[in-house]
Write a protein that holds these residues in place. Structure first.
Motif, PDB file in Angstrom:
ATOM      1  N   ASP A  79      73.539 -35.654  51.999  1.00 45.84           N
ATOM      2  CA  ASP A  79      74.119 -35.201  53.256  1.00 45.84           C
ATOM      3  C   ASP A  79      74.845 -33.873  53.026  1.00 45.84           C
ATOM      4  OD1 ASP A  79      75.132 -34.855  55.746  1.00 45.84           O
ATOM      5  OD2 ASP A  79      76.408 -36.637  55.759  1.00 45.84           O
ATOM      6  N   ARG A  80      74.101 -32.761  53.170  1.00 46.67           N
ATOM      7  CA  ARG A  80      74.648 -31.432  52.977  1.00 46.67           C
ATOM      8  C   ARG A  80      73.659 -30.395  53.468  1.00 46.67           C
ATOM      9  NH1 ARG A  80      70.504 -30.306  51.090  1.00 46.67           N
ATOM     10  NH2 ARG A  80      69.740 -30.368  48.973  1.00 46.67           N
ATOM     11  N   VAL A  81      74.071 -29.126  53.501  1.00 41.94           N
ATOM     12  CA  VAL A  81      73.195 -28.016  53.877  1.00 41.94           C
ATOM     13  C   VAL A  81      73.180 -27.029  52.717  1.00 41.94           C
ATOM     14  CG1 VAL A  81      72.766 -26.132  55.489  1.00 41.94           C
ATOM     15  CG2 VAL A  81      73.758 -28.280  56.321  1.00 41.94           C
ATOM     16  N   LEU A  82      72.017 -26.868  52.089  1.00 41.33           N
ATOM     17  CA  LEU A  82      71.884 -25.928  50.990  1.00 41.33           C
ATOM     18  C   LEU A  82      71.472 -24.562  51.539  1.00 41.33           C
ATOM     19  CD1 LEU A  82      70.302 -26.293  47.522  1.00 41.33           C
ATOM     20  CD2 LEU A  82      69.345 -24.585  49.060  1.00 41.33           C
ATOM     21  N   VAL A  83      72.208 -23.530  51.145  1.00 40.28           N
ATOM     22  CA  VAL A  83      71.870 -22.154  51.504  1.00 40.28           C
ATOM     23  C   VAL A  83      71.804 -21.370  50.199  1.00 40.28           C
ATOM     24  CG1 VAL A  83      72.475 -20.132  52.862  1.00 40.28           C
ATOM     25  CG2 VAL A  83      73.143 -22.410  53.658  1.00 40.28           C
ATOM     26  N   SER A  84      70.673 -20.757  49.918  1.00 40.05           N
ATOM     27  CA  SER A  84      70.513 -20.105  48.615  1.00 40.05           C
ATOM     28  C   SER A  84      69.742 -18.801  48.737  1.00 40.05           C
ATOM     29  CB  SER A  84      69.786 -21.047  47.649  1.00 40.05           C
ATOM     30  OG  SER A  84      68.466 -21.275  48.100  1.00 40.05           O
ATOM     31  N   VAL A  85      69.868 -18.002  47.679  1.00 36.73           N
ATOM     32  CA  VAL A  85      69.072 -16.782  47.552  1.00 36.73           C
ATOM     33  C   VAL A  85      68.550 -16.719  46.132  1.00 36.73           C
ATOM     34  CG1 VAL A  85      70.223 -15.431  49.325  1.00 36.73           C
ATOM     35  CG2 VAL A  85      71.158 -15.451  47.024  1.00 36.73           C
ATOM     36  N   SER A  86      67.354 -16.183  45.972  1.00 36.03           N
ATOM     37  CA  SER A  86      66.783 -15.969  44.643  1.00 36.03           C
ATOM     38  C   SER A  86      66.543 -14.471  44.488  1.00 36.03           C
ATOM     39  CB  SER A  86      65.462 -16.725  44.496  1.00 36.03           C
ATOM     40  OG  SER A  86      64.467 -16.132  45.303  1.00 36.03           O
ATOM     41  N   GLY A  87      65.812 -14.110  43.456  1.00 34.61           N
ATOM     42  CA  GLY A  87      65.493 -12.702  43.274  1.00 34.61           C
ATOM     43  C   GLY A  87      64.561 -12.167  44.334  1.00 34.61           C
ATOM     44  N   THR A  88      63.985 -13.073  45.142  1.00 36.74           N
ATOM     45  CA  THR A  88      63.003 -12.624  46.134  1.00 36.74           C
ATOM     46  C   THR A  88      63.168 -13.244  47.522  1.00 36.74           C
ATOM     47  OG1 THR A  88      61.456 -14.385  45.491  1.00 36.74           O
ATOM     48  CG2 THR A  88      61.280 -12.283  44.322  1.00 36.74           C
ATOM     49  N   HIS A  89      63.861 -14.373  47.631  1.00 32.55           N
ATOM     50  CA  HIS A  89      63.873 -15.123  48.880  1.00 32.55           C
ATOM     51  C   HIS A  89      65.275 -15.580  49.295  1.00 32.55           C
ATOM     52  CE1 HIS A  89      59.609 -15.463  47.920  1.00 32.55           C
ATOM     53  NE2 HIS A  89      59.378 -16.019  49.089  1.00 32.55           N
ATOM     54  N   GLN A  93      68.179 -25.300  53.563  1.00 26.92           N
ATOM     55  CA  GLN A  93      67.586 -26.627  53.499  1.00 26.92           C
ATOM     56  C   GLN A  93      68.626 -27.698  53.822  1.00 26.92           C
ATOM     57  OE1 GLN A  93      65.707 -27.599  49.797  1.00 26.92           O
ATOM     58  NE2 GLN A  93      64.591 -29.311  50.659  1.00 26.92           N
ATOM     59  N   PRO A  94      68.661 -28.160  55.078  1.00 25.56           N
ATOM     60  CA  PRO A  94      69.559 -29.265  55.411  1.00 25.56           C
ATOM     61  C   PRO A  94      68.963 -30.578  54.911  1.00 25.56           C
ATOM     62  CG  PRO A  94      68.293 -28.617  57.337  1.00 25.56           C
ATOM     63  CD  PRO A  94      67.925 -27.653  56.240  1.00 25.56           C
ATOM     64  N   SER A  95      69.775 -31.449  54.372  1.00 24.86           N
ATOM     65  CA  SER A  95      69.253 -32.728  53.893  1.00 24.86           C
ATOM     66  C   SER A  95      68.623 -33.495  55.048  1.00 24.86           C
ATOM     67  CB  SER A  95      70.381 -33.560  53.266  1.00 24.86           C
ATOM     68  OG  SER A  95      71.438 -33.745  54.194  1.00 24.86           O
ATOM     69  N   GLY A  96      67.449 -34.025  54.781  1.00 21.86           N
ATOM     70  CA  GLY A  96      66.753 -34.804  55.798  1.00 21.86           C
ATOM     71  C   GLY A  96      66.172 -33.970  56.918  1.00 21.86           C
ATOM     72  N   GLY A  97      66.202 -32.643  56.792  1.00 21.04           N
ATOM     73  CA  GLY A  97      65.689 -31.788  57.852  1.00 21.04           C
ATOM     74  C   GLY A  97      64.627 -30.831  57.355  1.00 21.04           C
ATOM     75  N   HIS A  98      64.165 -29.971  58.254  1.00 19.89           N
ATOM     76  CA  HIS A  98      63.104 -29.015  57.929  1.00 19.89           C
ATOM     77  C   HIS A  98      63.656 -27.866  57.100  1.00 19.89           C
ATOM     78  CE1 HIS A  98      59.408 -26.821  58.282  1.00 19.89           C
ATOM     79  NE2 HIS A  98      59.992 -25.809  58.886  1.00 19.89           N
ATOM     80  N   SER A  99      62.980 -27.526  56.014  1.00 19.89           N
ATOM     81  CA  SER A  99      63.401 -26.435  55.155  1.00 19.89           C
ATOM     82  C   SER A  99      62.926 -25.098  55.719  1.00 19.89           C
ATOM     83  CB  SER A  99      62.827 -26.642  53.748  1.00 19.89           C
ATOM     84  OG  SER A  99      63.158 -25.562  52.913  1.00 19.89           O
ATOM     85  N   LEU A 100      63.785 -24.093  55.665  1.00 20.93           N
ATOM     86  CA  LEU A 100      63.474 -22.754  56.149  1.00 20.93           C
ATOM     87  C   LEU A 100      63.600 -21.771  54.998  1.00 20.93           C
ATOM     88  CD1 LEU A 100      65.755 -22.954  59.317  1.00 20.93           C
ATOM     89  CD2 LEU A 100      63.270 -23.180  59.310  1.00 20.93           C
ATOM     90  N   SER A 101      62.711 -20.795  54.938  1.00 17.15           N
ATOM     91  CA  SER A 101      62.792 -19.810  53.866  1.00 17.15           C
ATOM     92  C   SER A 101      62.101 -18.524  54.279  1.00 17.15           C
ATOM     93  CB  SER A 101      62.158 -20.345  52.574  1.00 17.15           C
ATOM     94  OG  SER A 101      60.766 -20.523  52.731  1.00 17.15           O
ATOM     95  N   THR A 131      69.289 -13.198  57.744  1.00 14.66           N
ATOM     96  CA  THR A 131      68.632 -14.069  58.718  1.00 14.66           C
ATOM     97  C   THR A 131      69.660 -14.987  59.369  1.00 14.66           C
ATOM     98  OG1 THR A 131      66.794 -15.631  59.081  1.00 14.66           O
ATOM     99  CG2 THR A 131      68.100 -15.925  57.087  1.00 14.66           C
ATOM    100  N   THR A 132      69.386 -15.410  60.581  1.00 11.52           N
ATOM    101  CA  THR A 132      70.163 -16.436  61.275  1.00 11.52           C
ATOM    102  C   THR A 132      69.174 -17.492  61.750  1.00 11.52           C
ATOM    103  OG1 THR A 132      71.824 -14.829  62.013  1.00 11.52           O
ATOM    104  CG2 THR A 132      71.742 -16.932  63.176  1.00 11.52           C
ATOM    105  N   GLN A 133      69.426 -18.739  61.374  1.00  4.90           N
ATOM    106  CA  GLN A 133      68.491 -19.819  61.682  1.00  4.90           C
ATOM    107  C   GLN A 133      69.228 -21.017  62.267  1.00  4.90           C
ATOM    108  OE1 GLN A 133      65.166 -19.591  61.253  1.00  4.90           O
ATOM    109  NE2 GLN A 133      65.212 -17.570  60.265  1.00  4.90           N
ATOM    110  N   LYS A 134      68.497 -21.803  63.059  1.00  6.02           N
ATOM    111  CA  LYS A 134      69.035 -23.044  63.600  1.00  6.02           C
ATOM    112  C   LYS A 134      68.556 -24.200  62.752  1.00  6.02           C
ATOM    113  CE  LYS A 134      69.905 -22.615  68.521  1.00  6.02           C
ATOM    114  NZ  LYS A 134      71.336 -22.654  68.356  1.00  6.02           N
ATOM    115  N   ILE A 135      69.442 -25.160  62.448  1.00  8.44           N
ATOM    116  CA  ILE A 135      69.073 -26.332  61.680  1.00  8.44           C
ATOM    117  C   ILE A 135      69.173 -27.574  62.542  1.00  8.44           C
ATOM    118  CG2 ILE A 135      69.754 -25.345  59.472  1.00  8.44           C
ATOM    119  CD1 ILE A 135      72.350 -26.965  59.688  1.00  8.44           C
ATOM    120  N   SER A 136      68.496 -28.621  62.108  1.00 12.26           N
ATOM    121  CA  SER A 136      68.541 -29.889  62.830  1.00 12.26           C
ATOM    122  C   SER A 136      69.450 -30.863  62.104  1.00 12.26           C
ATOM    123  CB  SER A 136      67.131 -30.482  62.932  1.00 12.26           C
ATOM    124  OG  SER A 136      66.590 -30.658  61.630  1.00 12.26           O
ATOM    125  N   GLY A 137      69.794 -31.940  62.755  1.00  7.41           N
ATOM    126  CA  GLY A 137      70.598 -32.977  62.121  1.00  7.41           C
ATOM    127  C   GLY A 137      72.089 -32.704  62.217  1.00  7.41           C
TER     128      GLY A 137
END
Length: 543
Positions: A79-89, A93-101, A131-137
């Motif tokens: 039960d959390r919302v992961l927000v991350s950046v890599s060298g390219t992306h 990713q909200p737990s139990g929800g659709h991942s966006l990238s 980016t600005t995105q909408k999450i579910s859950g």
């Protein structure tokens, strides 16, 4: 687990971003020795509200295998919302929800900030919205946890801070040590990729990075005393436009370092958000740029359920009409013929808009639809057909993707361009260079830049290299390291096939853009290849 992009933060918290009754959560730094797995820090603490921000100065985001992240609204691993950046992306990713990238070009270090307010999540890099995105859950947690994923021990997070958000989230401060701004190469952006045969997929190395504001020159060990622009002149009868992508282009710092003027710059607006906003020319660093500009605008976004079949049927015509309308407005009274739009660049690699085998006709139809919209909305702007010199094993035949001519006999694509790096294979000799640029698949599909140029000539269109550089680091089977000879041979090849940029002929090299981003590919100002960079400065470019 899907890899996410890394992040970085420098500078202090903006006071307006903190709730009046709350002291920001803070920690000096966080690093991890764990490789090939997510490693979570202990919680920074709990904020007063579940509407939160977290930010940090990050370094070490050298590839898609190096990530920095925050777990926001953390209650538990499930039960959390992961927000991350890599060298390219970037990734949300909200737990139990659709991942966006999505992809975005940036440096390996900078200020990363993540905000969550209601169902809206915003990712920022050095003060610029990625980016600005909408999450579910529903995620009511109030803890904040820093996290790192890395293939080698490189990622570092410093000056970690977090707090509740006010009703109006402020813009974060930018890094005090880096002037890196979002170079208009957002989500979906492809990265420097290697050349491979059609049976081997290449690894993208996203661009949109900006170099630091330091104007130091390379610390070359070369004994040469030449400075930029002092190379032997050519006869002057043949030219091409020469430039670069990255920090220091728009303000002239890069030109000063090289010792000669730039004729063109490269930039990316290829995330789902930036494609529509066109950040680079609508308020970004190229808002006043009056020379030629190679702008990668992205394509479709498979992560959002888009497809080439829907594109071919006109499902995204309205969006692209809006995009071109905005481009025309922001470009203003500048010459539209100097704006080169790379649509769905590197479509022959596994990315958001890859064209798989069997989808070639749909891509062609889509390209033609876009060209027709361009003719109505922003006539004069040039569309660029831009594959990678390599290709993915699951992608279609590049020769089947050429959009052809319209009823008036004019090519839908004004330029045939490729992205080509000294990698897979990495060459250090003149003979190796010649062999590399002459490569093709067993069925004759082009791989090397000379084979692509010859194909462009047969199709009746000028040629360009929208991204190129030498790879300085040999971290995988693709090779890397110093290669002054590669740069010399590249320059000779360009001069051989140059002509008249104002009246380009089929097969003529119209322009080339050096990928001066990420120190893995940079020549200035932070370089890992001083000898190669010094050789570059000694040669004549564009003439």
């Amino acid at each position: 687990m899907t890899v996410v992009t890394g992040m970085l933060f420098t500078g202090g918290i903006v006071a307006a971003g903190v709730s009046s009754a709350e002291v920001p959560l803070a920690r000096p730094s966080y690093t991890s020795k764990v490789r090939w797995a997510w490693s979570n820090d202990v919680s920074l603490g709990r904020t007063e509200s579940s509407d939160q921000y977290a930010q940090s100065q990050v370094s070490g985001l050298r590839s898609s295998e190096h990530h920095a992240a925050f777990l926001l609204r953390y209650t538990s691993r499930s039960d959390r919302v992961l927000v991350s950046v890599s060298g390219t992306h970037w990734r949300i990713q909200p737990s139990g929800g659709h991942s966006l990238s999505g992809r975005f070009p940036h440096s390996s270090k900078g200020v990363f900030r993540a905000e969550v307010q209601g169902k809206n999540v915003r990712v920022l890099w050095n003060g610029r919205t990625v980016t600005t995105q909408k999450i579910s859950g529903k995620h009511p947690g109030r803890a904040v946890v820093a996290s790192i994923w890395q293939s080698s021990r490189k990622v570092s997070m410093r000056d970690l801070k977090a707090s509740s958000l006010t009703s109006t989230p402020p813009r974060p401060t930018t890094s005090s040590t880096s002037s890196s701004t979002l170079p208009s190469r957002p989500t979906g952006t492809s990265h420097p990729t290697s050349s491979t045969t059609s049976s081997t997929s290449t690894t993208s190395a996203t661009k949109t990075k900006t170099s630091t504001s330091k104007t130091k020159t390379s610390t070359s060990t070369s004994t040469s005393t030449s400075t930029g622009g002092t190379a032997p002149p050519s006869d002057g009868s043949k030219r091409w436009w020469s430039g670069a992508a990255g920090d220091g282009m728009a303000n002239g710092s890069w030109e000063k370092w090289r010792g000669s003027q730039a004729d063109i710059a490269g930039v990316w607006d290829d995330t789902a958000a930036s494609q529509v906003e066109v950040w680079s020319i609508c308020g970004g660093q190229y808002k006043s740029w009056d020379k030629a500009l190679d702008l990668a605008m992205g394509g479709i976004f498979r992560s959002k359920g888009e497809s080439w079949s829907k594109a071919a049927s006109g499902s995204y015509d309205k969006r692209w009409t809006q995009v071109l309308t905005r481009m025309k407005k922001c470009w203003g009274d500048r010459d539209p013929g100097k704006l080169y739009l790379r649509f769905a660049h590197e479509m022959n690699l596994p990315n958001e808009w890859k064209v798989a085998a069997g989808e070639e006709d749909e891509f062609v139809t889509t390209f033609r639809r876009l060209a027709d919209i361009r003719d109505q909305v922003f006539p004069g702007a040039k569309l660029v057909f831009s594959p990678n010199e390599g290709g993915g094993s699951d992608c279609g035949d590049i020769r089947k993707l050429w959009p052809g001519k319209n009823d008036a006999g004019r090519n839908y694509a004004a330029v045939y361009a490729v992205d080509a790096y000294n990698w897979w294979p990495h060459v250090t000799t003149a003979s190796g260079f010649q062999e590399k640029i002459q490569r093709s698949t067993s069925d004759g599909s082009p791989i090397g830049i000379e084979k692509h140029r010859q194909l462009a000539e047969s199709l009746g269109t000028p040629f360009a290299v929208s991204e190129w550089s030498n790879r300085a680091i040999a971290s995988d089977g693709g090779g890397g390291g110093e290669s002054p000879t590669f740069v010399k041979e590249y320059n000779s090849w360009l001069r051989e096939h140059a002509g008249d940029p104002d009246h380009p002929k089929p097969g003529q090299v119209l322009y080339e853009v050096h990928f001066n981003m990420w120190n893995e590919y940079q020549f200035w100002s932070d370089t890992k290849q001083p000898k190669t960079a010094d050789t570059y400065r000694q040669l004549p470019w564009g003439r």
